[in-house]
Design a protein around this motif. Structure first.
Motif, PDB file in Angstrom:
ATOM      1  N   LEU A 258       1.076  -1.049  -0.021  1.00  0.00           N
ATOM      2  CA  LEU A 258       0.376   0.336   0.094  1.00  0.00           C
ATOM      3  C   LEU A 258       1.205   1.135   0.019  1.00  0.00           C
ATOM      4  CD1 LEU A 258      -2.650   1.122  -0.082  1.00  0.00           C
ATOM      5  CD2 LEU A 258      -2.753   1.295   2.294  1.00  0.00           C
TER       6      LEU A 258
ATOM      7  N   TYR B  97      -8.381   2.197   0.007  1.00  0.00           N
ATOM      8  CA  TYR B  97      -7.949   1.760   1.343  1.00  0.00           C
ATOM      9  C   TYR B  97      -8.068   2.818   2.592  1.00  0.00           C
ATOM     10  CZ  TYR B  97      -4.606   6.473   1.121  1.00  0.00           C
ATOM     11  OH  TYR B  97      -4.191   7.439   1.358  1.00  0.00           O
ATOM     12  N   SER B  98      -8.131   2.916   3.479  1.00  0.00           N
ATOM     13  CA  SER B  98      -8.458   3.656   4.702  1.00  0.00           C
ATOM     14  C   SER B  98      -7.556   3.290   6.083  1.00  0.00           C
ATOM     15  CB  SER B  98      -9.988   3.434   5.147  1.00  0.00           C
ATOM     16  OG  SER B  98     -10.908   4.776   6.040  1.00  0.00           O
ATOM     17  N   CYS B  99      -7.828   2.204   6.753  1.00  0.00           N
ATOM     18  CA  CYS B  99      -7.110   2.776   7.466  1.00  0.00           C
ATOM     19  C   CYS B  99      -5.808   2.090   8.297  1.00  0.00           C
ATOM     20  CB  CYS B  99      -7.665   1.129   8.931  1.00  0.00           C
ATOM     21  SG  CYS B  99      -7.440  -0.466   8.289  1.00  0.00           S
ATOM     22  N   ARG B 100      -5.259   1.333   7.101  1.00  0.00           N
ATOM     23  CA  ARG B 100      -3.638   1.364   6.980  1.00  0.00           C
ATOM     24  C   ARG B 100      -3.200   0.095   7.985  1.00  0.00           C
ATOM     25  NH1 ARG B 100      -0.171   6.174   5.473  1.00  0.00           N
ATOM     26  NH2 ARG B 100      -1.275   7.178   4.042  1.00  0.00           N
TER      27      ARG B 100
ATOM     28  N   ALA C 243      -4.883  -3.342   8.169  1.00  0.00           N
ATOM     29  CA  ALA C 243      -5.262  -4.845   8.721  1.00  0.00           C
ATOM     30  C   ALA C 243      -6.541  -4.940   8.855  1.00  0.00           C
ATOM     31  CB  ALA C 243      -4.760  -5.410   8.601  1.00  0.00           C
ATOM     32  N   GLN C 244      -7.510  -3.362   9.513  1.00  0.00           N
ATOM     33  CA  GLN C 244      -8.782  -3.162  10.510  1.00  0.00           C
ATOM     34  C   GLN C 244     -10.151  -3.648   9.185  1.00  0.00           C
ATOM     35  OE1 GLN C 244      -9.073  -4.844  13.580  1.00  0.00           O
ATOM     36  NE2 GLN C 244      -7.363  -5.180  13.573  1.00  0.00           N
ATOM     37  N   CYS C 245     -10.108  -2.320   8.358  1.00  0.00           N
ATOM     38  CA  CYS C 245     -11.117  -1.444   7.570  1.00  0.00           C
ATOM     39  C   CYS C 245     -11.868  -2.866   6.585  1.00  0.00           C
ATOM     40  CB  CYS C 245     -10.689  -0.510   7.242  1.00  0.00           C
ATOM     41  SG  CYS C 245     -10.284  -0.401   5.891  1.00  0.00           S
ATOM     42  N   GLY C 246     -10.579  -3.463   5.865  1.00  0.00           N
ATOM     43  CA  GLY C 246     -10.906  -4.457   4.940  1.00  0.00           C
ATOM     44  C   GLY C 246     -10.653  -4.099   3.529  1.00  0.00           C
ATOM     45  N   SER C 247     -10.497  -2.971   3.151  1.00  0.00           N
ATOM     46  CA  SER C 247     -10.372  -2.260   2.207  1.00  0.00           C
ATOM     47  C   SER C 247      -9.491  -2.258   1.131  1.00  0.00           C
ATOM     48  CB  SER C 247     -10.817  -0.580   2.211  1.00  0.00           C
ATOM     49  OG  SER C 247     -10.096   0.536   3.013  1.00  0.00           O
ATOM     50  N   CYS C 248      -8.505  -2.475   1.625  1.00  0.00           N
ATOM     51  CA  CYS C 248      -7.411  -2.456   0.258  1.00  0.00           C
ATOM     52  C   CYS C 248      -7.380  -3.926   0.032  1.00  0.00           C
ATOM     53  CB  CYS C 248      -6.363  -2.243   1.313  1.00  0.00           C
ATOM     54  SG  CYS C 248      -6.060  -3.343   2.426  1.00  0.00           S
TER      55      CYS C 248
ATOM     56  N   LEU D  75      -4.677  -8.452   1.424  1.00  0.00           N
ATOM     57  CA  LEU D  75      -4.690  -6.562   2.016  1.00  0.00           C
ATOM     58  C   LEU D  75      -3.175  -5.430   1.563  1.00  0.00           C
ATOM     59  CD1 LEU D  75      -6.378  -7.356   5.489  1.00  0.00           C
ATOM     60  CD2 LEU D  75      -7.201  -6.994   3.184  1.00  0.00           C
TER      61      LEU D  75
ATOM     62  N   CYS E 122      -2.385  -3.623   2.723  1.00  0.00           N
ATOM     63  CA  CYS E 122      -1.240  -2.600   3.808  1.00  0.00           C
ATOM     64  C   CYS E 122      -0.804  -3.627   4.878  1.00  0.00           C
ATOM     65  CB  CYS E 122      -2.207  -1.989   4.806  1.00  0.00           C
ATOM     66  SG  CYS E 122      -3.633  -3.219   5.554  1.00  0.00           S
TER      67      CYS E 122
HETATM   68  S1  FES Z   1      -6.378  -0.375   4.695  1.00  0.00           S
HETATM   69 FE1  FES Z   1      -7.793  -1.006   5.874  1.00  0.00          FE
HETATM   70  S2  FES Z   1      -7.633  -3.247   5.391  1.00  0.00           S
HETATM   71 FE2  FES Z   1      -6.011  -2.488   4.435  1.00  0.00          FE
END
Ligand code: FES
Length: 254
Positions: free
Chosen positions: A34, A52-55, A57-62, A72, A74
């Motif tokens: 990321l 991406y969002s949280c960076r 491994a929590q939000c699941g968006s990447c 993931l 990130c």
């Molecule tokens: S940015 Fe949130 S899980 Fe990778």
């Protein structure tokens, strides 16, 4: 060290088909995929799209396909890939919106269809609980592993069953159904039964186990699906047995 990122790019508004574009990036011991993508966008190509969002491994968006494995971005250290060329593609099994960003509406719809929340038979109690629902450690252990799901979609994008049946609910939705069904506070098994036992439910799984293999949080969707199958078979058998007993009872009264 220098690494070449080979990224599959596609803009449906401009491109007829996807094409690879290469970017050379300087990476260090702890550079994650990321961070390399963010560097490319900030320094080389602001048109590159990814989510991406949280960076952490929590939000699941990447989620994306990194060296042909759903991962993931990130969480993936470039050094762990062990190559000086990294191939990055959008997650398979989803429609590409642009570059590495995929459409996940259908995935979330399937997640919602299994009612991923605690259900009480008494709806008034559900809305306005009047007490605490005490849970013992061994009751927590029944669903803890499945509670780690971050709804990133890597499991469903790994599942070979989607190649033959797009209606399949998939490992993410099914493992979340299991997570709530085995929760001692939940009474919603019968409410979820129809969807789990349908043509798009648990019987579609061929137990390839790619879902469990690729989950970044160590969740075991393949195992959850097999446990659901056992519960469904046992419930169906009891239902049939009780119908049969009722019939015998009626006949004996005639
Ligand atoms: S940015 Fe949130 S899980 Fe990778």
């Amino acid at each position: 060290m220098e690494v070449t990122l080979k990224i599959l790019r596609f803009d449906p508004l401009k491109d007829k088909k996807p094409r690879f574009q290469e970017y050379v990036v300087e990476v260090y011991e702890y550079t994650r995929v990321l961070e390399a993508l963010i560097w490319v966008r900030e320094n080389l190509d602001p048109s590159l799209s990814f989510r991406y969002s949280c960076r952490m491994a929590q939000c699941g968006s990447c989620g994306m396909l990194i060296d042909e494995v759903p991962r993931l971005a990130c969480k993936t250290l470039i050094k762990d890939l062990g190559r000086d060329e990294v191939t990055i593609k959008p997650l398979p099994k989803y429609r590409v919106i642009k570059d590495l960003v995929v459409e996940m509406d259908d995935f979330f719809e399937k997640h919602r269809s299994v009612k991923p929340y605690l259900i009480r038979k008494n709806r008034e109690e559900q809305e306005k609980p009047k007490k605490f629902y005490v849970q013992l450690p061994h009751e927590l252990q029944r669903y803890l592993n499945y509670g780690y799901c971050i709804v990133c979609g890597l499991c469903s994008s790994s599942c070979p069953n989607f190649d033959s049946s797009w209606e399949y609910l998939g490992p993410q939705a099914l493992s979340q159904a299991y997570r709530y069904i085995v929760d001692s506070r939940d009474e919603g098994f019968e409410e979820r039964y129809e969807v789990l036992n349908s043509n798009s439910g648990v019987w579609r799984c061929h137990f390839a186990s790619e879902c469990s293999e690729n989950c970044p949080k160590g969740v075991e969707p393949a195992q959850a699906i097999q446990m659901l199958r056992r519960m469904i078979l046992s419930f169906s058998f009891k239902k049939k047995l009780s119908l049969f007993s009722e019939k015998i009872h009626r006949l004996s009264k005639q």
